[in-house]
Design a protein around this motif. Structure first.
Motif, mmCIF file in Angstrom:
data_model
loop_
_atom_site.group_PDB
_atom_site.id
_atom_site.type_symbol
_atom_site.label_atom_id
_atom_site.label_comp_id
_atom_site.label_asym_id
_atom_site.label_seq_id
_atom_site.Cartn_x
_atom_site.Cartn_y
_atom_site.Cartn_z
ATOM 1 N N VAL A 33 13.798 67.850 -56.499
ATOM 2 C CA VAL A 33 15.166 67.791 -57.006
ATOM 3 C C VAL A 33 15.191 67.202 -58.413
ATOM 4 C CG1 VAL A 33 17.503 66.948 -56.564
ATOM 5 C CG2 VAL A 33 15.960 67.415 -54.635
ATOM 6 N N GLN A 34 15.873 67.895 -59.297
ATOM 7 C CA GLN A 34 16.145 67.393 -60.639
ATOM 8 C C GLN A 34 17.640 67.122 -60.709
ATOM 9 O OE1 GLN A 34 14.156 66.779 -63.486
ATOM 10 N NE2 GLN A 34 16.035 65.956 -64.290
ATOM 11 N N CYS A 35 18.019 65.904 -61.062
ATOM 12 C CA CYS A 35 19.426 65.514 -61.177
ATOM 13 C C CYS A 35 19.828 65.537 -62.641
ATOM 14 C CB CYS A 35 19.639 64.112 -60.624
ATOM 15 S SG CYS A 35 19.179 63.944 -58.897
ATOM 16 N N LYS A 36 20.951 66.159 -62.922
ATOM 17 C CA LYS A 36 21.456 66.215 -64.286
ATOM 18 C C LYS A 36 22.885 65.700 -64.313
ATOM 19 C CE LYS A 36 18.073 67.790 -66.689
ATOM 20 N NZ LYS A 36 17.498 66.922 -67.726
ATOM 21 N N HIS A 37 23.076 64.660 -65.114
ATOM 22 C CA HIS A 37 24.374 64.002 -65.269
ATOM 23 C C HIS A 37 24.696 63.998 -66.769
ATOM 24 C CE1 HIS A 37 27.565 61.233 -64.176
ATOM 25 N NE2 HIS A 37 27.077 60.259 -64.913
ATOM 26 N N PRO A 38 24.975 65.204 -67.309
ATOM 27 C CA PRO A 38 25.140 65.312 -68.761
ATOM 28 C C PRO A 38 26.463 64.720 -69.240
ATOM 29 C CG PRO A 38 25.627 67.407 -67.727
ATOM 30 C CD PRO A 38 25.169 66.475 -66.630
ATOM 31 N N ASP A 39 26.538 64.530 -70.535
ATOM 32 C CA ASP A 39 27.788 64.081 -71.131
ATOM 33 C C ASP A 39 28.868 65.113 -70.834
ATOM 34 O OD1 ASP A 39 26.622 61.802 -72.220
ATOM 35 O OD2 ASP A 39 26.034 62.850 -74.057
#
Length: 143
Positions: free
Chosen positions: A63-69
């Motif tokens: 799993v890759q988590c992405k919490h971008p602006d």
């Protein structure tokens, strides 16, 4: 943390990147997976390793988590990088989780690799949270 976000869904945007990883790991645990959160910092594109015993044997989901602006989407490069890790580690599949959304090219790549890759966006996460809060059938999701 999931319980808090269920009660205050807009606060997901206030999480740090690490907190979003922890939140994602907890959410996957509630979905019945055994999770191991990766180290802080450079992780080679894998934030969480999730395992479960499937009907046809053990499964490993990277799993890759992405919490971008705000306003930013997950791009094609993220999907490609995780796919390489899935192949390298001989994992069952890769999952990109974001509280945002995916670019058109990223979605095309996920579809092209649908047997090895999946994407979960902010809308889907909100659906899972609603299902968890109400005990609705959507809580049975499997990645």
């Amino acid at each position: 943390m999931v319980r808090h976000i269920i009660q205050h869904p807009d606060e997901i945007r206030n999480l740090t990147r690490r907190q979003f990883q922890e939140f994602s790991a907890e959410l996957l645990e509630r979905k019945g997976l055994r999770v191991k959160l990766g180290p802080v910092g450079r992780d080679g594109g894998v934030d969480i390793r999730a395992e479960r015993d499937g009907d046809f044997g053990p499964e490993l989901i990277l799993v890759q988590c992405k919490h971008p602006d705000p306003g930013n989407k997950v791009k094609l490069d993220t999907i490609k990088l995780l796919h390489v890790e899935v192949i390298t580690e001989n994992a069952t599949r890769g999952l990109v989780m974001t509280d945002s959304s995916f670019t058109r090219d990223a979605l095309k790549q996920i579809e092209a690799l649908k047997y090895r890759m999946a994407g979960v966006d902010g809308v889907k996460i909100q659906q899972w949270l609603e299902a968890l809060s109400t005990g609705a059938p959507g809580a049975d999701w499997r990645p």
